[in-house]
Design a protein around this motif. Sequence first.
Motif, short mmCIF file in Angstrom:
data_model
loop_
_atom_site.label_atom_id
_atom_site.label_comp_id
_atom_site.label_asym_id
_atom_site.label_seq_id
_atom_site.Cartn_x
_atom_site.Cartn_y
_atom_site.Cartn_z
N ARG A 67 0.84 -1.21 0.00
CA ARG A 67 0.00 0.00 0.00
C ARG A 67 0.87 1.26 0.00
N LEU A 68 1.94 1.25 0.79
CA LEU A 68 2.86 2.40 0.80
C LEU A 68 3.52 2.58 -0.57
N MET A 69 3.91 1.47 -1.17
CA MET A 69 4.54 1.54 -2.49
C MET A 69 3.55 2.10 -3.52
N ARG A 70 2.30 1.67 -3.43
CA ARG A 70 1.27 2.17 -4.35
C ARG A 70 1.07 3.67 -4.16
N GLN A 71 1.04 4.13 -2.91
CA GLN A 71 0.88 5.56 -2.63
C GLN A 71 2.07 6.35 -3.17
N ALA A 72 3.27 5.82 -3.01
CA ALA A 72 4.46 6.51 -3.53
C ALA A 72 4.40 6.59 -5.05
N LEU A 73 4.00 5.51 -5.68
CA LEU A 73 3.91 5.49 -7.14
C LEU A 73 2.83 6.46 -7.62
N ASP A 74 1.69 6.46 -6.95
CA ASP A 74 0.61 7.38 -7.33
C ASP A 74 1.03 8.84 -7.20
N GLY A 75 1.89 9.13 -6.26
CA GLY A 75 2.34 10.51 -6.05
C GLY A 75 3.55 10.90 -6.86
N SER A 76 4.07 9.99 -7.67
CA SER A 76 5.33 10.24 -8.37
C SER A 76 5.19 11.17 -9.58
N GLY A 77 4.03 11.18 -10.19
CA GLY A 77 3.85 12.01 -11.38
C GLY A 77 4.29 11.33 -12.66
N ASP A 78 5.14 10.33 -12.57
CA ASP A 78 5.61 9.61 -13.76
C ASP A 78 5.92 8.17 -13.33
N ASN A 79 4.91 7.32 -13.43
CA ASN A 79 5.06 5.94 -12.96
C ASN A 79 6.21 5.20 -13.62
N THR A 80 6.36 5.35 -14.92
CA THR A 80 7.40 4.62 -15.64
C THR A 80 8.78 5.01 -15.15
#
Length: 110
Positions: A67-80
């Motif tokens: 869940r933390l990793m998903r939140q970090a990815l969602d907040g990254s602005g550029d998933n790739t």
Amino acid sequence: MDRLWSRDDPATVREVLDDLRRVRELAYTTVMTVMDNLHRKGWLSRQLDGRAYRYRPESTRPEYCARLMRQALDGSGDNTRTLLRFVERMSPADAEALLRALQEHPSSRM
């Protein structure tokens, strides 16, 4: 959370406090406040046992980390780009484990 994840059974505030006091001195009210906050946020469930609540994690450690990793990815602005940077910092063993997981996961099959 670490103390509760390491237990097989739900724990009272007193039991968690006693465990934590092996490392450092804490007040009962401090531990009670933290556990109550985690309960209100949905991280812990609790059940009344006599005059005390017994607390249990609502998710496993791996579920919590995911869940933390998903939140970090969602907040990254550029998933790739974020995923690429993450993979660049992996050990070879972790990268191999990720590759195996992707190959075995049903949604990754094409």
